[in-house]
Structure formats: C-alpha cells, structure tokens
Write an enzyme that holds these catalytic residues in place. Structure first.
Site, mmCIF file in Angstrom:
data_model
loop_
_atom_site.group_PDB
_atom_site.id
_atom_site.type_symbol
_atom_site.label_atom_id
_atom_site.label_comp_id
_atom_site.label_asym_id
_atom_site.label_seq_id
_atom_site.Cartn_x
_atom_site.Cartn_y
_atom_site.Cartn_z
ATOM 1 N N ARG A 210 0.931 -1.214 0.284
ATOM 2 C CA ARG A 210 0.081 0.259 -0.007
ATOM 3 C C ARG A 210 0.781 1.266 -0.004
ATOM 4 O O ARG A 210 1.371 1.652 1.162
ATOM 5 C CB ARG A 210 -0.919 0.059 1.318
ATOM 6 C CG ARG A 210 -1.828 1.229 1.369
ATOM 7 C CD ARG A 210 -3.010 1.013 2.121
ATOM 8 N NE ARG A 210 -2.806 1.133 3.628
ATOM 9 C CZ ARG A 210 -3.627 1.204 4.394
ATOM 10 N NH1 ARG A 210 -4.963 1.405 4.172
ATOM 11 N NH2 ARG A 210 -3.430 1.080 5.757
ATOM 12 N N ASP A 502 -3.996 3.854 14.195
ATOM 13 C CA ASP A 502 -3.198 4.128 13.212
ATOM 14 C C ASP A 502 -3.598 5.625 12.874
ATOM 15 O O ASP A 502 -4.495 6.310 13.525
ATOM 16 C CB ASP A 502 -2.967 3.293 12.034
ATOM 17 C CG ASP A 502 -4.529 3.292 11.336
ATOM 18 O OD1 ASP A 502 -5.311 3.974 11.749
ATOM 19 O OD2 ASP A 502 -4.633 2.296 10.475
#
Length: 593
Positions: A210, A502
């Site tokens: 990613r 996150d």
C-alpha cells in the site's frame, strides 16, 4: 546537506532526467514485451533531485534507473494528480454547501451494463484465497513477523500504519526488496534475531503493497518541471514507483506478482489515473499488461457512491475492494462537519459496523464486488490481545470473532487483522463459511438494495440511543495526542488502550472533537463541548503522559490543537505535521550512514 548520487563516471549529480536512460535488469533492449512507443521514447521534461540523506544501502533503492522511472512518472502524471486534488476541494465545498453525495447520473450506463467483469484473481497467483490478511508497516521486524504468520496476505503498509520518515520510506523499500528475494533478516538492539521461515516466496503470505495516498508528498525528493518550478515529489508515485521498479519482475519470477492496495480514492477519476499509471509502468518495464492487480480501499464517502465506476476504470488491473471502515468514518465526519446536529456521530465506541449507515456501505460493497467478479475484503477490528492480560485477550478474541462472523456471513471473501495472534480466530469464522472454497465471489447479493438515503442516514446511530459522553471526549483527546506523539517518533501503528491505532483512528478522534465544537454538541451530562473545555482536557492529558528522552508530547499537543481546535478544518492531520515536525527531526534521517 543535500545527498548526491553518482550517475556517471565523470562525477556526481543530484538530478535525474529520463534522457539517456541506462539499461537496468528489468529492461531488455530490442525486446519491448508490448511496451508502446510513448513509454519507451517519452521526451523528458523534468528532473528529480534527491534531497534526503543517504544511509547504508539507500543507493540500492535510489538507483539512477529507478530515479529515471520516478522522473518519467512525474513527467506524465503530476499534473493529473494536481487536478484530482482540486476536484476533491470542490467536492468538499459542495457538500459543505448542502449538496449531498449521490450516484452519478452520467455514469449510470456503466452501472447498468451487465456484461463487464474485472480481472479479479484470475492470472494473479496468491490472490485466489484472501480469507485472512494481516496488516502492518514495512520495517524489517514487522515485515518478518507478518510474513512468518499464517495469514494468506500481508498488507505491507507505507500509508496509515507507517510514519513517513525518510528512514521508514527507504528502509521499508529495502526490507521489501530483501523479503521478496528471501534474504530479509533482522537483529534487535537486544540481540534477538529474526529471519524468514522460508526463502520461497510462495510459502509466505502474498505481499500486497500500500503506497501513500494522492494527497501526500515526499519532501526528500524534489521534482523540477520544464518551466523550472520545483515541487515536492508525489508520495504515491514515489512509493509505487520504487516498489514496482525493483520488484515487479522478481515477484513474477518467484510465483507472485506486483499487487497493490490503493488508499483514499474519492471516485472513478482517481481510479482512472491509477490505471493509467499501471499501464505506463508496465509498458516502461516491458511487463505484460494486466500483471498488476490492485485492491481499492473504499474508505471515503464519495467513493461509496462510485464503487462500480472505480471497478470499471481499473477492470484490467482490479482484484477487489476493501471496506476501510475507520477512514470511512473519518470521511463521513469530515464531509458533514459543518452540517449541524443531525450529522453528528456519538462516541467512536458507540458506532458499530451494524449501524444502519455502516451496514449499508458494507452490504453495497459486497454486492458490487461479486456482481463484477471482484473480491470483497472486510475491515479492521481494532481490538488486539495482550499476552500479560488474559482478560483483555479473551475480550479481543470475542470481539474479533463476532466481527469476522458477521463479515463472512455477509459474503466477504476475506478480512483484516492487526496482530498474528488474532489470525486463528478470524480464519475460523471464514473457514466455517468458505470451507475448502478459496472465496465466495460467486455468491451474488441480489437481495441488497442500497440507495443514497441508506448511505447518508448518519443520524440513525444517535436515534438508536448512542450518545456523546464526557468519557468519549476525553478518550478522543487522549488517543489523538498519544497517537500523534508515537507518529512523530516514527512509529505509525501504536497499541493504545488495547486497540491498534493508526492515522485513520487518530483522524476520527480529532475530527469528532472539531465537529462537536462546531455543532455545539453537549455531552451526556449537558455540558457543552467548547474549545476551552477541550484545552483543559488537553492540558490534563499532557500532564499525565510520561516524559523521557526523545518524547514528542509537546509537539503532539501542538499538532492536535491545530487540527482539532483551529477555526478552519485541515483536511488531514498528517500533512501539516509531516512538513512542520517530522521532516528534519531526529527520526527522519537514516539509522546509519
């Protein structure tokens, strides 16, 4: 000091153009493998300067040939990226002005055409069975732990689970380079040794990389266009370009392929640019078209209305869609932040995936994917175990099992976990539904009927009794500051209060605070949420946090104040924090060299 790269025997230079492109291991003169003339003979118009310090082995990633490739990507796609970001700005203003997102009338023929399908996992070894995917950053220790796990896929994350220090960006690329070739090893400062359980890539979880989103920049690489205008490089093109250039052919030769997760897309036009990037990249390196496979994270509200169009734009390179639940919640809050009380969400802990508007989003995603032959991948359950706290671990297993049972039952083909200990619990729920089948793409959800109203029924959660509480407000301030402090120290995935946090969950925390203040929201005790109240909470949180050498609590409080209490709402907390506090800090440079 600007680092230099030796590109010719006559001397060093800091700039790369795509002229006089040297032949690399991935290029074969005279054998173009379908590469078109545009990619091979593109006239260079810009240069790329490396402005970051070079640590040990950095030149293995920042090779002259790789920088030529990055230059070519910026020549071709930087203007398109700028246009996408301008479109986002206009869309945000439209929603603020009261124009609700909706399915596009102009693209209805794409949605109504029953004939087309995406490439899916066909011809993409390692993507057929994705029932459990583990996510995590790309540093050597975390990479080895993920690849040694029993997951089917590792989401190698240089986005929300990674703090984008120059060190993390380049050393993450080095870790991936070595992992793909079976040579990755790591020794901790305490002397503990980590090594891959197999040197055969096909014995390990399939790597899906990613890159960072279109909105982010890489300040350690500077692109200068033909007019002499210098800008920071696109983080998306840097991350994608370095990974693809160094590893695409190696992955194919080792029985896998260059697979990607695409974050933060807001619509089909952004998917179209990514597809153009893929076509160009494969042409440039002489790799067969369709070798790349991408899974798109549907984690913004606008993208929820364009899922089929996104699949259609990427159809030759698309494997599936993912329900990126936490960023999706952030996007909902951000979109409606100024639209009044009916769009105010309660405490994050009181917004379950069974909330009507969230269920509509996930049900539509599964139905859309399976209609077009794509995999539907479920989202992250944030609960994590604690090996020192059996009660916490038991609760985490219960929460994860329930979450994955719902996803498997709804038709998802796989799901995410953040910790290796959770893989068996998640796998058991998907095994119970899938059995020996690799996926359930053939299960069409013709029973699903989701429209604009269902996707935008944000008020359904509070109508059902959920509330904004004083504890929830304090939690948002505490989690936001603690996560930002971790991020500023170069750690992008942080265990906080037995949840894996996150950047996405930090965005929820700060955007809820901003919206609650702007909307005049009161907590359950009737006390209004004001800037003064949040300032007092922030001071308490900062005073309670442990301090030590290298802590960045004060800077974290500054960032939180800027993104939660300012009059204007910054679109992403990471943009300003990156430029102001991360770049040039002690954690930004190489570990050595």
């Amino acid at each position: 000091m600007t680092s230099t790269l030796t590109t010719h025997s006559s001397g060093p230079t800091t700039s790369r153009t795509s002229s006089d492109r040297p032949t690399s291991a991935g290029q074969h003169p005279g054998h173009h493998h379908g590469r078109d003339d545009d990619a091979r003979r593109a006239t260079p118009s810009g240069t790329l300067d490396v402005t970051g310090h070079l640590g040990s082995r950095y030149r293995e990633i920042l090779t002259p040939e790789a920088l030529d490739f990055l230059t070519a990507l910026h020549d071709r796609f930087l203007a398109a990226r700028h246009g996408l970001l301008m479109d986002r700005q206009q869309r945000r203003q439209d929603v603020a002005d009261g124009i609700d997102p909706d399915f596009r009338a102009a693209t209805r023929p794409v949605r109504d055409d029953p004939s087309w399908r995406v490439a899916g996992s066909h011809g993409a070894p390692g993507l057929e069975d994705r029932r459990v995917e583990i996510t995590g950053p790309t540093d050597p220790k975390m990479a080895i732990n993920a690849l040694n796990s029993s997951a089917k896929v590792w989401l190698a994350d240089q986005e929300d689970a990674s703090s984008p220090t120059w060190r993390n960006v380049i050393e993450g690329q080095l870790a991936l380079h070595d992992a793909i070739r079976g040579t990755l090893a790591f020794t901790s400062p305490e002397g503990k040794q980590y090594a891959l359980r197999s040197t055969e890539l096909t014995d390990l979880p399939t790597i899906v990389f990613r890159p960072r989103g279109w909105h982010l920049i890489e300040k350690h690489l500077r692109y200068v266009d033909r007019a002499g205008v210098a800008v920071s490089a696109s983080a998306s093109l840097v991350d994608f370009g370095l990974y693809f250039f160094h590893n695409a052919r190696e992955l194919v030769e080792r029985g896998r392929g260059p697979y990607f997760y695409l974050p933060k897309l807001e619509g089909y036009r952004e998917a179209r640019v990514w597809n153009d990037v893929f076509v160009f990249a494969q042409e440039y390196l002489g790799i067969e078209q369709g070798t790349i496979r991408a899974t798109v994270l549907v984690e913004t509200l606008p993208a929820a209305f364009e899922m089929e169009e996104i699949l259609h734009e990427l159809r030759d390179h698309c494997a599936g869609l993912n329900a990126g639940r936490w960023d999706y919640l952030f996007s909902v809050i951000k979109s409606f932040r100024t639209r009044g009380d009916q769009y105010v969400l309660p405490d994050r802990s009181q917004v379950p995936m069974t909330a009507p508007f969230m269920r509509a989003y996930t049900e539509l995603l599964v139905a859309t994917c399976h209609k077009r032959g794509a995999h539907a991948i479920g989202g992250m359950s944030a609960f994590i175990p604690d090996r020192r706290r059996p009660d916490v671990t038991e609760k985490a297993f219960e929460q994860v099992s329930a979450d994955k049972r719902r996803e498997a039952g709804d038709g998802f083909d796989g799901t995410w976990v953040a910790h290796p200990d959770l893989i068996p619990a998640a796998r058991a729920e998907f095994d119970a539904v899938l059995g020996d089948r690799p996926n359930q793409v053939s299960r069409l959800r013709d029973d699903v009927s989701v429209g604009q109203h269902e996707l935008l029924d944000i008020g359904s959660v509070r109508r059902a009794g959920a509330t904004v509480t004083a504890a929830g407000l304090r939690s948002n301030v505490s989690v936001g500051v603690r996560y930002i402090e971790s991020w500023l120290r170069g750690v992008g995935a942080a265990a906080i209060d037995h949840l894996m946090e996150d950047a996405a969950t930090a965005e929820i925390s700060r955007s809820q605070v901003w919206q609650w203040i702007a909307s005049g929201t009161r907590t359950e005790n009737g006390v209004p949420i004001t800037r003064a109240r949040v300032e007092a909470l922030l001071a308490e949180v900062v005073d309670d946090l442990p301090r030590g050498e290298g802590d960045r609590v004060d800077e974290a409080a500054h960032v939180f104040r800027a993104v939660a209490l300012a009059e204007d709402f910054p679109t992403f907390l990471t943009i300003g924090a990156y430029s102001q506090f991360l770049v040039g800090s002690d954690v930004d440079g190489p570990r050595e060299g």
